[in-house]
Design a protein around this motif. Structure first.
Motif, PDB file in Angstrom:
ATOM      1  N   ASP A  61       0.804  -1.247   0.037  1.00 14.45           N
ATOM      2  CA  ASP A  61      -0.107   0.046   0.031  1.00 14.45           C
ATOM      3  C   ASP A  61       0.819   1.403   0.016  1.00 14.45           C
ATOM      4  OD1 ASP A  61      -2.130  -1.628  -0.008  1.00 14.45           O
ATOM      5  OD2 ASP A  61      -2.626  -1.418   2.208  1.00 14.45           O
ATOM      6  N   GLU A  62       1.795   1.150   0.556  1.00 16.39           N
ATOM      7  CA  GLU A  62       2.987   2.414   0.391  1.00 16.39           C
ATOM      8  C   GLU A  62       3.333   2.712  -0.835  1.00 16.39           C
ATOM      9  OE1 GLU A  62       4.093   3.962   3.085  1.00 16.39           O
ATOM     10  OE2 GLU A  62       2.853   2.590   4.306  1.00 16.39           O
ATOM     11  N   PHE A  63       3.137   1.883  -1.906  1.00 20.11           N
ATOM     12  CA  PHE A  63       3.543   2.057  -3.255  1.00 20.11           C
ATOM     13  C   PHE A  63       2.259   2.236  -4.123  1.00 20.11           C
ATOM     14  CE2 PHE A  63       6.860  -0.164  -1.016  1.00 20.11           C
ATOM     15  CZ  PHE A  63       7.770   0.595  -1.393  1.00 20.11           C
ATOM     16  N   THR A  64       1.417   3.265  -3.860  1.00 20.37           N
ATOM     17  CA  THR A  64       0.304   3.516  -4.879  1.00 20.37           C
ATOM     18  C   THR A  64       0.198   4.847  -5.211  1.00 20.37           C
ATOM     19  OG1 THR A  64      -0.973   4.055  -2.812  1.00 20.37           O
ATOM     20  CG2 THR A  64      -1.198   1.766  -3.407  1.00 20.37           C
ATOM     21  N   VAL A  65      -0.416   5.406  -5.947  1.00 19.69           N
ATOM     22  CA  VAL A  65      -0.712   6.722  -6.539  1.00 19.69           C
ATOM     23  C   VAL A  65      -1.248   7.586  -5.412  1.00 19.69           C
ATOM     24  CG1 VAL A  65      -1.610   8.128  -8.277  1.00 19.69           C
ATOM     25  CG2 VAL A  65      -0.974   6.273  -8.870  1.00 19.69           C
ATOM     26  N   ARG A  66      -2.066   7.043  -4.624  1.00 21.14           N
ATOM     27  CA  ARG A  66      -2.730   7.955  -3.679  1.00 21.14           C
ATOM     28  C   ARG A  66      -1.393   8.154  -2.574  1.00 21.14           C
ATOM     29  NH1 ARG A  66      -4.636   6.749   1.318  1.00 21.14           N
ATOM     30  NH2 ARG A  66      -4.277   4.517   0.915  1.00 21.14           N
ATOM     31  N   LYS A  67      -0.585   7.203  -2.090  1.00 20.84           N
ATOM     32  CA  LYS A  67       0.498   7.561  -1.400  1.00 20.84           C
ATOM     33  C   LYS A  67       1.657   8.328  -1.966  1.00 20.84           C
ATOM     34  CE  LYS A  67       0.126   5.051   2.502  1.00 20.84           C
ATOM     35  NZ  LYS A  67       0.344   5.615   3.899  1.00 20.84           N
ATOM     36  N   LEU A  68       1.749   8.313  -3.419  1.00 26.55           N
ATOM     37  CA  LEU A  68       2.582   9.304  -4.055  1.00 26.55           C
ATOM     38  C   LEU A  68       2.319  10.593  -3.858  1.00 26.55           C
ATOM     39  CD1 LEU A  68       4.808   9.153  -6.115  1.00 26.55           C
ATOM     40  CD2 LEU A  68       3.185   9.582  -7.877  1.00 26.55           C
ATOM     41  N   LYS A  69       1.029  10.791  -3.892  1.00 29.09           N
ATOM     42  CA  LYS A  69       0.454  12.324  -3.570  1.00 29.09           C
ATOM     43  C   LYS A  69       0.415  12.853  -2.348  1.00 29.09           C
ATOM     44  CE  LYS A  69      -3.297  13.351  -6.447  1.00 29.09           C
ATOM     45  NZ  LYS A  69      -4.336  13.125  -7.237  1.00 29.09           N
ATOM     46  N   GLN A  70       0.427  12.007  -1.233  1.00 31.30           N
ATOM     47  CA  GLN A  70       0.541  12.741   0.087  1.00 31.30           C
ATOM     48  C   GLN A  70       1.530  13.809   0.294  1.00 31.30           C
ATOM     49  OE1 GLN A  70       1.296   9.973   3.264  1.00 31.30           O
ATOM     50  NE2 GLN A  70       3.442  10.206   2.439  1.00 31.30           N
TER      51      GLN A  70
END
Lengths: 244, 756
Positions: free
Chosen positions: A235-244
């Motif tokens: 889960d650390e490697f998702t687009v959502r995490k990227l944007k945080q």
């Protein structure tokens, strides 16, 4: 006459056998190097990228890295201020996302050209890719000198911009100490010098010093605060995490 | 003077030895003589536009840009794309090449529904081979300014492969390497090689070819004329020897002082062969004419008489060459002036020291009886058909002669207003020369090859500067000769577009900085923006070579810069139009200043020597008439004023004045002795006139050889100087005597009247 043929055949067989042994050895050595470089389950750390131009003028960038396995990685720049927050997510199968904080948007990016340099460094996208060397190259053991093996790696892909790599691998610890890159004209164009240190139970490339011989431009990549195997989830490697 | 001549003869062996050693030493230096074909480096540092152009070229790699053009019927074919890739790959691995840009590897930023694709226009490992792929490639190419007319000509028949060179490599060596490697590829399409590296290579080849072909021809021609004139071995060998030695000395001196042979100074040897032999001719002539039973005494007497006139002749010639030093725009012209003048000094020194020394050292004296016999011989071809009739004409019809000259002058002055100027380097090559052909193709298909740069200084990542760049580009494109422009601002706009925020420069700096991240490290970046992000350029090409259009553009851009350049964003314009416009202005200035300097100096020297200003003016009249005719001729025939023909007038003045000096001194001498005007003029024409005819023929023949040069300006230069030599010779033999006759007739008349 018959004897002569026999002799030639046996010599050829022998040589073939030797080659085989050699190939075995070379493959072995390269696989061991891959093991050393890619064995941690995950990794976090900081990297400092120093760009040195031909007049020895330096520019520094810093980024935080988190990585899982060989094919999931986030690169998040912290310095200089103008690039702080820009982040780069690599996922398997060459899927890459770039997040631009000023726009508050991410875009999937594709770099069809692996020979392009990554963000002003002397590392190409190809060099940055953490794909196993043994999957990308056919090795040949050239010699064994001092405490290193010298391997010649020939790319399996026709698309590689290199004709070959000469790699020196430490005999006891199996990490690379030096890589030389040759262009399609068989001219040495880049040299990477590796400096490994032991962090916990793994060998870490504390410093990689890449020199582009053509441009006379250098890049130093220095790792610090490296931690391994902290159980990072996908889960650390998702687009959502990227944007945080 | 006798003392000097005596010591020369006493020191004959040391002189011969010193000359031999010097020749050996300087001759040995010539092995290191290099050819400088880099026109850009000859641009003067004191012209801001030229200096900026040089620096921009260095900083952004534009000066070392080379290109290869493939011309075919349709670029968008599988095999043509394949050739582009072959050439691209070959260039990439050629030693000394830094970057290569072509259809197969050019940066391409594509926006799509799912994201950004940064890559190349084509996948070089999976080139388009189907009709559909090729058609879509064509559409893509013609949809973007970055490719259309830049990489592929608008008619789709030609494509460019551009490359830049690494710093400090020998451009000529790399260019030669590239040419041979590309020709090994055996590509069945038409290929053209362009850009400075190839042009330099071409020029260097032309310089060498000129030297190798023209020097022997000149040498042979002058030797032949000398033989016909003197009919002795000595009369041929000694003048040619001094001329050859002066050439060797000059070339050796150039090497010693670190100078290189340029596309102008490569004619120095030819000029020296033509001019340098003249001094020895005078010396020999005088020695031949001096009758004395003691041959050694004859030599000393002759030297005592001839030394001063020869020094004067050399001095005026030198002035002609040195006059370029003050008005010339290009360094190569200044160097040419200095070294040719130096060669004249060498030839002079050799004529007055070495020639008598070697004559006495080798006992090359001539038989006194033979000398006497020859001097008595009156009936020769030259005397009967030219000099006698000429003398008669002058005495019978002085006024008619004057009117004919007046008429010709009038015509010429009309022609002067028609003179054109030519600064475009491509016009300097003959039609059919590879460089010229490539230039023509560039002109026709790719909007010219003359770079234009607009330099911006400021924070390049600021919206203000980038917007100013876009504004400048739009302004530039409104000018007829500018088709397209390229800058970092265009790339930022494009990136902003793929971020779905429109094709424009973002208003926030941090957005620009974010977009920059993807551009960093791209091959094209160093060609557009400095490492420190404080300087950036707009690159463009200028499509016209018309001087007027060039000048208009400079004014057009200056106006913009004045209105828009600020502290925050400093704007400067440079490029070939700016340089050509300066060069164009300098041609006139250079012509005026060098000519005025030469005329004043010559008037002064001749006036001083004659101790009469009016005679100085008389001496100058034939050559000034000749120069008017020269300019008139250029105007009427359309031979333009260019970097070489701008030299003609001063060179002609420096050499041509000698003929007048000979006539006036000789006339003065006899007229004073006898007081008989007719007799004085007859002797002058028959003796000095003869020398002048021989001299004019040999010098004109030497210069005419340049008509076979590979470079158009040098061809014109040779033709025009030869013409001026004949003109000033004729002037000295007709116009000047007529003026003298009319002048002295009036004096005699007024004397007669007052005595009555």
């Amino acid at each position: 006459m018959k004897n002569l043929k026999l002799i030639i055949v046996s010599i050829l067989l022998l040589m073939g056998g030797m080659l085989n042994v050699n190939a075995q050895d070379a493959n072995d050595i390269l696989k061991k190097m891959d093991d050393v470089m890619y064995s941690p389950k995950d990794m976090t750390g900081k990297t400092k990228i120093v760009l040195i131009d031909k007049n020895d003028k330096e520019k520094t960038r810093e980024a935080n890295i988190i990585q899982k396995g060989n094919d999931k990685r986030i690169f998040r720049f912290t310095k200089p201020a103008s690039q702080a927050g820009i982040a780069f997510l690599s996922l398997p199968d060459d899927v890459m996302y770039l997040y631009m904080p000023a726009f508050g948007k991410e875009r999937r990016i594709s770099s069809s050209v692996k020979s392009q340099n990554f963000a002003g460094t002397d590392f190409s996208y190809d060099d940055m890719e953490s794909k196993l060397y043994s999957e990308k190259y056919t090795p040949k053991l050239l010699e064994s000198e001092g405490d290193v093996y010298v391997l010649e790696l020939t790319p399996l892909s026709q698309k590689s911009s290199y004709s070959k790599l000469i790699v020196k691998i430490h005999k006891t610890n199996y990490y690379p100490t030096l890589m030389e890159y040759y262009d399609r004209g068989n001219k040495k164009i880049k040299i990477a010098v590796y400096n490994f240190i032991k962090v916990g139970s793994y060998w870490n490339a504390e410093e990689i010093f890449m020199t582009d011989l053509k441009k006379n431009h250098k890049t130093k990549m220095i790792m610090s605060d490296v931690k391994y195997d902290q159980g990072l989830s996908d889960d650390e490697f998702t687009v959502r995490k990227l944007k945080q | 003077m006798n003392k000097l001549s005596n010591s020369i003869i006493k020191l004959k062996w040391p002189i011969v030895i010193v000359v031999t050693l010097l020749t050996a030493f300087l001759g040995y230096q010539i092995k290191d003589l290099k050819i400088d074909s880099d026109i850009i480096s000859s641009l003067p540092d004191d012209d801001p536009a030229a200096l900026l152009y040089k620096n921009i070229g260095k900083e952004f790699g534009g000066n070392d840009m080379g290109m290869i053009i493939i011309e075919t019927d349709d670029v968008f074919q599988e095999d043509v794309i394949g050739y582009v890739k072959q050439i691209t790959d070959t260039l990439r691995i050629t030693e000394g090449v830094s970057t290569v840009t072509s259809l197969t590897n050019v940066l391409d930023i594509k926006g799509s529904d799912w994201g950004i694709e940064i890559g190349t226009l084509l996948d070089e490992y999976d080139l388009p081979d189907s009709r559909d792929e090729l058609i879509s490639l064509k559409e893509r190419v013609f949809s973007k300014d970055m490719y259309k007319g830049t990489l592929v000509s608008e008619d789709g028949t030609s494509t460019l492969i551009m490359f830049t060179l690494l710093d400090g490599v020998d451009k000529q060596v790399v260019a030669r390497n590239i040419k041979s490697k590309i020709s090994e590829l055996d590509i069945p399409e038409k290929l053209y090689f362009g850009g400075l590296p190839f042009m330099m290579n071409d020029i260097a080849d032309l310089i060498i070819s000129d030297i190798v072909r023209l020097i022997p021809i000149t040498f042979f021609l002058i030797a032949l004329i000398l033989f016909l004139a003197f009919k002795t071995t000595r009369g041929v060998v000694l003048p040619m020897l001094t001329a050859a030695l002066s050439v060797i000395w000059v070339l050796g001196t150039m090497v010693l002082f670190g100078f290189e042979l340029s596309m102008i100074s490569n004619i120095t040897p030819i000029i020296l062969l033509a001019v340098g032999s003249a001094y020895t001719i005078h010396v020999l002539n005088r020695i031949n004419a001096t009758i004395d039973t003691d041959r050694k005494q004859a030599l000393i007497k002759a030297m005592a008489y001839i030394t001063i006139p020869v020094i004067l002749a050399a001095l005026t010639t030198m002035i002609g060459f040195v006059s370029f030093v003050f008005g010339a725009y290009l360094e190569i012209i200044r160097d040419f002036g200095v070294f040719t003048a130096l060669g004249v000094i060498y030839a002079l020194l050799l004529s007055i020291f070495f020639v008598p020394a070697i004559i006495s050292a080798l006992s090359m004296y001539r038989n006194a009886k033979k000398v006497k016999r020859e001097n008595k011989k009156k009936h020769t071809f030259l005397n009967d058909t030219i000099l006698f009739p000429l003398n008669n004409l002058l005495h019978k019809h002085p006024k008619h002669t004057l009117s004919v000259w007046g008429l010709i002058m009038l015509l010429s002055i009309g022609g002067i207003f028609l003179i054109e100027r030519e600064v475009n380097m491509a016009e300097y090559f003959k039609k059919g020369n590879p460089t010229r052909v490539t230039e023509d193709i560039m002109q026709e298909k790719f909007g010219g090859s003359q770079p234009v740069f607009v330099v911006f200084e400021g924070d390049i990542q600021s919206p203000y500067v980038l917007k100013m760049m876009i504004k400048t580009e739009n302004y530039m494109k409104e000018f007829s000769a500018i088709d397209r422009t390229q800058s970092i601002a265009d790339l930022v706009e494009e990136m902003n577009d793929v971020m779905e925020e429109g094709k424009r420069i973002p208003d926030e700096k941090n957005k620009i900085e974010n977009l920059w991240f993807l551009l960093d490290g791209q091959d094209i970046m160093p060609q557009l923006v400095s490492d420190d992000l404080d300087r950036a350029i707009i690159q463009s090409k200028f499509a016209s070579t018309d001087s007027k259009v060039l000048n208009d553009f400079v004014v057009y851009m200056d106006d913009f810069v004045e209105k828009n350049s600020t502290e925050e964003c400093k704007i400067e314009v440079t490029g070939m139009p700016s340089v050509y416009s300066q060069l164009d202005k300098s041609l006139i200035n250079s012509q005026m200043s060098s000519l005025i300097i030469a005329i004043i100096m010559v008037l002064l020297i001749v006036g001083l020597m004659m101790r009469s200003l009016i005679k100085g003016v008389f001496a100058a009249i034939p050559i000034i008439a000749t120069i008017s005719i020269l300019f008139g001729f250029m105007g009427i025939t359309g031979i333009p004023l260019d970097i070489a023909t701008v030299l003609v007038a001063s060179v002609a003045l420096g050499i041509g004045i000698d003929y007048s000096i000979h006539i006036i001194t000789h006339f003065n001498h006899v007229y004073k002795e006898t007081g008989d005007l007719d007799k004085a003029m007859e002797e002058t024409i028959m003796v000095s006139g003869k020398a002048i005819v021989i001299n004019v023929l040999s010098v004109a023949a030497g210069f005419l050889v340049l008509v076979f040069s590979e470079m158009v300006p040098l061809q014109n230069f040779g033709l025009l100087v030869a013409m001026s030599m004949i003109g000033s010779g004729l002037g000295a033999l007709t116009l000047l005597p007529v003026i003298l006759i009319l002048y002295y007739r009036r004096i005699e008349k007024s004397n007669f009247n007052t005595h009555k």
